[in-house]
Design a protein around this motif. Structure first.
Motif, PDB file in Angstrom:
ATOM      1  N   UNK A 604      -0.192   7.624  -4.188  1.00  0.00           N
ATOM      2  CA  UNK A 604      -1.393   7.315  -3.389  1.00  0.00           C
ATOM      3  C   UNK A 604      -1.320   7.952  -2.007  1.00  0.00           C
ATOM      4  N   UNK A 605      -0.100   8.124  -1.497  1.00  0.00           N
ATOM      5  CA  UNK A 605       0.062   8.705  -0.172  1.00  0.00           C
ATOM      6  C   UNK A 605       0.141  10.219  -0.186  1.00  0.00           C
ATOM      7  N   UNK A 606      -0.021  10.818  -1.337  1.00  0.00           N
ATOM      8  CA  UNK A 606       0.058  12.265  -1.425  1.00  0.00           C
ATOM      9  C   UNK A 606      -1.271  12.935  -1.164  1.00  0.00           C
ATOM     10  N   UNK A 607      -1.295  14.252  -1.420  1.00  0.00           N
ATOM     11  CA  UNK A 607      -2.515  15.039  -1.235  1.00  0.00           C
ATOM     12  C   UNK A 607      -2.821  15.797  -2.519  1.00  0.00           C
ATOM     13  N   UNK A 608      -4.115  16.123  -2.694  1.00  0.00           N
ATOM     14  CA  UNK A 608      -4.562  16.828  -3.889  1.00  0.00           C
ATOM     15  C   UNK A 608      -3.905  18.198  -3.958  1.00  0.00           C
ATOM     16  N   UNK A 609      -3.433  18.523  -5.145  1.00  0.00           N
ATOM     17  CA  UNK A 609      -2.855  19.837  -5.369  1.00  0.00           C
ATOM     18  C   UNK A 609      -1.401  19.942  -4.979  1.00  0.00           C
ATOM     19  N   UNK A 610      -0.786  18.853  -4.439  1.00  0.00           N
ATOM     20  CA  UNK A 610       0.599  18.897  -4.004  1.00  0.00           C
ATOM     21  C   UNK A 610       1.429  17.827  -4.721  1.00  0.00           C
ATOM     22  N   UNK A 611       2.767  18.009  -4.625  1.00  0.00           N
ATOM     23  CA  UNK A 611       3.696  17.042  -5.212  1.00  0.00           C
ATOM     24  C   UNK A 611       4.400  16.341  -4.073  1.00  0.00           C
TER      25      UNK A 611
END
Length: 668
Positions: A604-611
Motif C-alpha cells: 500500500x505504501x509503494x508506487x505504481x510501476x515500482x517494487x
C-alpha cells in the motif's frame, strides 16, 4: 379181477400185428434217447451253474483289458485262518459267481478262483490287475492240485515293495501255448468296503507292452504335473507383480488339480508311506474338498458372480461347501464306503454341471470372461468323454486315449492361463486409466499446494501447520481497478485479469516462488516455504520486478489499440510466518502472521510501476550486485510505527547480461 385183465391184455397183444409191435418199440427207444440227449446238456449246464468254472480263453486278436468278472467265483471267508490247502478242499457248489455276490452276506474277504487258457500257438506273458480297494491279495497257481504262491499284492503293500513297482496292483501270468491254469487268490477287503463290487480282476494280454505303456504313462504324468506346476508358479509370481487375488486363486486351482490327478493315479504313494486307508480314502477326499472350494472361489472371482448373479452365488457357494465336504464326511456318515463314495461322486458331478449354468448364462449375456471359461470347460469335457469312451472300449486303447483326461485338463488350464493374460491386459488398462486420473489429480493438487505439502497430504491425509522463520511475502494490487474495470465489458475484464495472472504464475514458477492465492485483483505469493536459503528473498524480488516489466510491456501493446491497461503496485516484506491448510472442502494452503500484514502495508505504501521492499528484505539482498536500491523516506504504518522502505530495480550489469542472453536466444 387182475388176473382177468392180464389175460385180456395178452389176448389183445396177440391180436396186434407183429410189424406194429416192432415200430412201437423203435419209437419208444427213440423217445428215450431224445430224453437222455436233452438231459445231458441240462445236467452239464446245471453242474456249471452250481459249481463249475469256465476258463477265459486268450486268443490272438485279444487287445486291451478284459474283465474276468464272468469267469470268477468267490467263497466268502468267515474264518481268516483258512489256508490254501483248506480252500482247495472247498466244494465248488459253495463258491458264488461274482454276479451272485449279494448272497455272500457280510464278510471281510474271500477266496477267489478263476481259470485262464492260452488258446494261441505262442507263449503269452499276460498280466492281471486287481481292484485297488482290495487291501491284501495272496495269489496261488494250482498245478496238478499243488498250489504255488505267485505274489502278494494289494493296497497295503507299498509300491516299492511289490514285485512290479507300480501304484496299481499287477502280477505277471506266463502261459505256454495251449496251457490252462487255475488260480486261487485270498482277498482281504479294505475297511468299510462293500463286498458287492470289489472282487474285480482284469486281464491284459502282453505284460511287456503293459510295462512299456506304464512307463510312457508315467512320463506323460510327469509332463502333465510339470506343466501344471509351471502354470501354478507363474501365476503365483504374477500375483506379487499385479497384487490381484485372481492370480493366487489360479495358482491354488492348478496346484489342487495337479494334486488331485496325482493322488488319483496313486503316484503320491511312491513318496509318502501312509496307511492304505489314508492314501485311498482321505487324501483323495481332501483333494476333492480343496479343488471344489478353490474352483468355486476362482469361478466366483473370475466371473464376478457376487455382482452379476448374487442370489445364485449364495446357493452355489453353500452347495460347493456341501459337495466338497461330502468327499471326506461320507467316511464317517456311511458304514458302507461304496454307498458314500457313490453319493460323493454324484454330488461332485452335479456340482460340475452346476458350474456350467453361470458360465452359459453370462456367455449369452456377452461377458468376455465367460467365453474363455466356456471354451476351457469344453476342452476338459472332451478330454473326460474321450477317457470314458476309452474305458468302455468304444475308442481304441492307446497312450493318447488313456491319457485324454489329463491332456484335456492341461488344455483347460492353458486356456485359463491365456484368460489370465487377457485379465492382465484389462488390469493394465484399468491401471493406466487410474494412473492418468491420478496424475491429473496430482497435477491439480500440486498446482494448488506446494510440493512438500501436497506430498504429506497424500501420504498422511492431513498437513500439520508449520512455522517458518524467514519467508518473503509478495503482495500486488492494481491501481484504480474499479474505475478501469468499468470501462471494460465483463468478458474483456476477466480475460485481461486472467492474462495477467497467468503471466504472473509463469514468473513465480520460473523463480520457484509459491503462489498463495488471489483475492479479486490482488496477487499474493511467498518465497522460502520449501527451500530455506538466503537466495529466496532475491528470487521473490526478481519475480516482483519481472511482474512490473510484464505490465509495462502489456501497456505498450494495448496502448496502440486504445485499450485500457492495468498498472500495479508491488510490496515485499520478509519475516516469520505460519503455514497450513484451511478447510476440508475446497481447502486452501495459506500463511498467517504479522509478516503477511506488514507485506500488505508495504504494498500500500509503494508506487505504481515500482517494487517496494521493507528493511527486513533489504538486509537479505543489499549486497547483491544484481540490484539497485532507492532509499525512501521513513513511512509510518498503522499499528507498526515508522518503517524504512526501498524501491528496488535491476542493476545495469544485470540488464546488460539479460539483453545479451536474449540476443543469443534470438540468433540461435
Amino acid at each position: 379181477m387182475g388176473f382177468v385183465q392180464c389175460e385180456h391184455l395178452k389176448n389183445l397183444k396177440q391180436m396186434i400185428p407183429e410189424k406194429l409191435v416192432v415200430r412201437y418199440g423203435i419209437l419208444r427207444k427213440s423217445y428215450l434217447l431224445v430224453l437222455v440227449l436233452a438231459l445231458v446238456p441240462w445236467m452239464a449246464l446245471t453242474a456249471e451253474q452250481e459249481g463249475g468254472l469256465t476258463a477265459y480263453q486268450m486268443t490272438e486278436d485279444q487287445a486291451g483289458y478284459i474283465s474276468l468278472n464272468s469267469y470268477i467265483k468267490v467263497y466268502p471267508i468267515r474264518d481268516e485262518n483258512i489256508e490254501i490247502e483248506e480252500a482247495l478242499q472247498i466244494h465248488d457248489s459253495l463258491f458264488f459267481h461274482i454276479s451272485q455276490q449279494e448272497q455272500l452276506g457280510e464278510n471281510r474277504g474271500g477266496w477267489v478262483k478263476f481259470k485262464i487258457s492260452n488258446e494261441t500257438e505262442t507263449r503269452r506273458f499276460a498280466h492281471i490287475g486287481i481292484c485297488r480297494d482290495l487291501a491284501l491279495v495272496e495269489v496261488y497257481r494250482i498245478s496238478n492240485g499243488i498250489p504255488s504262491k505267485i505274489t502278494t499284492i494289494g493296497s497295503d503293500i507299498h509300491p516299492s515293495e511289490r514285485a512290479i513297482p507300480s501304484p496299481t496292483s499287477v502280477f505277471e501270468v506266463p502261459l505256454a501255448a495251449g496251457e490252462t491254469s487255475l488260480f486261487y487268490a485270498r482277498a482281504k477287503l479294505m475297511p468299510k468296503m462293500s463286498n458287492i463290487h470289489y472282487y474285480h480282476f482284469t486281464l491284459g494280454d502282453d505284460f511287456f507292452e503293459y510295462f512299456t505303456n506304464h512307463l510312457n504313462r508315467n512320463l506323460l504324468w510327469a509332463i502333465f504335473a510339470g506343466v501344471m506346476i509351471l502354470f501354478s508358479v507363474f501365476s503365483f509370481v504374477m500375483f506379487f507383480s499385479f497384487k490381484e487375488r485372481i492370480f493366487i486363486l489360479y495358482s491354488l486351482f492348478m496346484f489342487s488339480l495337479t494334486w488331485y490327478f496325482v493322488s488319483q493315479h496313486q503316484l503320491i504313494s511312491y513318496y509318502i508311506k501312509l496307511p492304505a486307508e489314508y492314501l485311498h480314502n482321505y487324501i483323495p477326499g481332501i483333494s476333492i474338498l480343496f479343488i471344489t472350494l478353490i474352483s468355486y472361489y476362482y469361478l466366483e472371482h473370475y466371473l464376478k458372480l457376487k455382482e452379476r448373479m448374487p442370489k445364485f452365488n449364495l446357493y452355489f457357494k453353500v452347495y460347493a461347501y456341501l459337495a466338497g465336504s461330502l468327499g471326506i464326511l461320507h467316511f464317517f456318515i456311511f458304514e458302507n464306503r461304496s454307498i458314500g463314495f457313490d453319493l460323493s461322486n454324484y454330488a461332485i458331478v452335479f456340482y460340475l454341471l452346476l458350474t456350467l449354468y453361470p458360465i452359459l448364462r453370462l456367455y449369452f449375456n456377452g461377458v468376455k470372461e465367460a467365453k474363455v471359461m466356456l471354451y476351457s470347460a469344453i476342452l476338459l469335457i472332451i478330454g473326460g468323454l474321450t477317457y470314458t469312451l476309452t474305458l468302455l472300449r468304444v475308442i481304441p486303447h492307446n497312450t493318447l486315449s488313456i491319457n485324454s483326461f489329463q491332456i484335456g485338463a492341461m488344455a483347460f488350464s492353458g486356456l485359463l492361463f491365456y484368460g489370465l493374460f487377457d485379465k492382465i491386459n484389462a488390469i493394465q488398462k484399468e491401471k493406466l486409466k487410474f494412473r492418468i486420473e491420478k496424475e491429473k489429480t496430482d497435477d491439480l493438487l500440486f498446482n494448488i499446494l506446494p510440493a512438500e505439502v501436497a506430498k504429506e497430504l497424500k501420504e498422511n491425509g492431513h498437513f500439520e501447520a508449520r512455522d517458518f522463520s524467514a519467508v518473503s511475502v509478495l503482495f500486488t494490487d492494481f491501481k484504480d481497478f474499479t474505475a478501469t474495470s468499468s470501462k471494460l465489458s465483463a468478458v474483456e475484464l476477466v480475460k485481461e485479469v486472467n492474462h495477467c495472472f497467468v503471466a504472473f504464475d509463469q514468473i513465480m514458477e520460473k523463480h520457484r516462488v509459491e503462489k498463495i492465492k488471489t483475492i479479486g485483483d490482488s496477487y499474493m505469493a511467498a518465497g522460502g516455504l520449501e527451500t530455506h536459503s538466503p537466495s529466496q528473498a532475491k528470487e521473490v524480488v526478481l519475480a516482483g520486478i519481472e511482474m512490473q516489466e510484464f505490465l509495462q510491456k502489456r501497456r505498450s501493446e494495448i496502448g496502440r489499440s486504445n485499450r485500457h491497461a492495468f498498472e500495479m503496485r508491488v510490496g515485499i516484506h520478509t519475516g516469520p510466518v505460519v503455514a497450513g491448510i484451511v478447510g476440508v472442502k475446497k481447502f486452501q494452503y495459506d500463511i498467517w502472521g504479522d509478516t503477511v500484514n506488514t507485506a500488505s502495508r508495504i504494498e500500500s505504501g509503494g508506487e505504481v510501476g515500482k517494487v517496494n521492499i521493507s528493511e527486513a528484505t533489504y538486509q537479505f539482498i543489499k549486497d547483491d550486485p544484481d540490484f539497485c536500491f532507492e532509499e525512501r523516506p521513513a513511512f509510518e504504518v498503522k499499528g507498526k510505527g515508522i518503517i524504512k522502505m526501498w524501491f528496488v530495480s535491476k542493476s545495469k550489469s544485470r540488464l546488460e547480461r539479460e539483453l545479451a542472453q536474449n540476443s543469443e536466444t534470438v540468433v540461435s
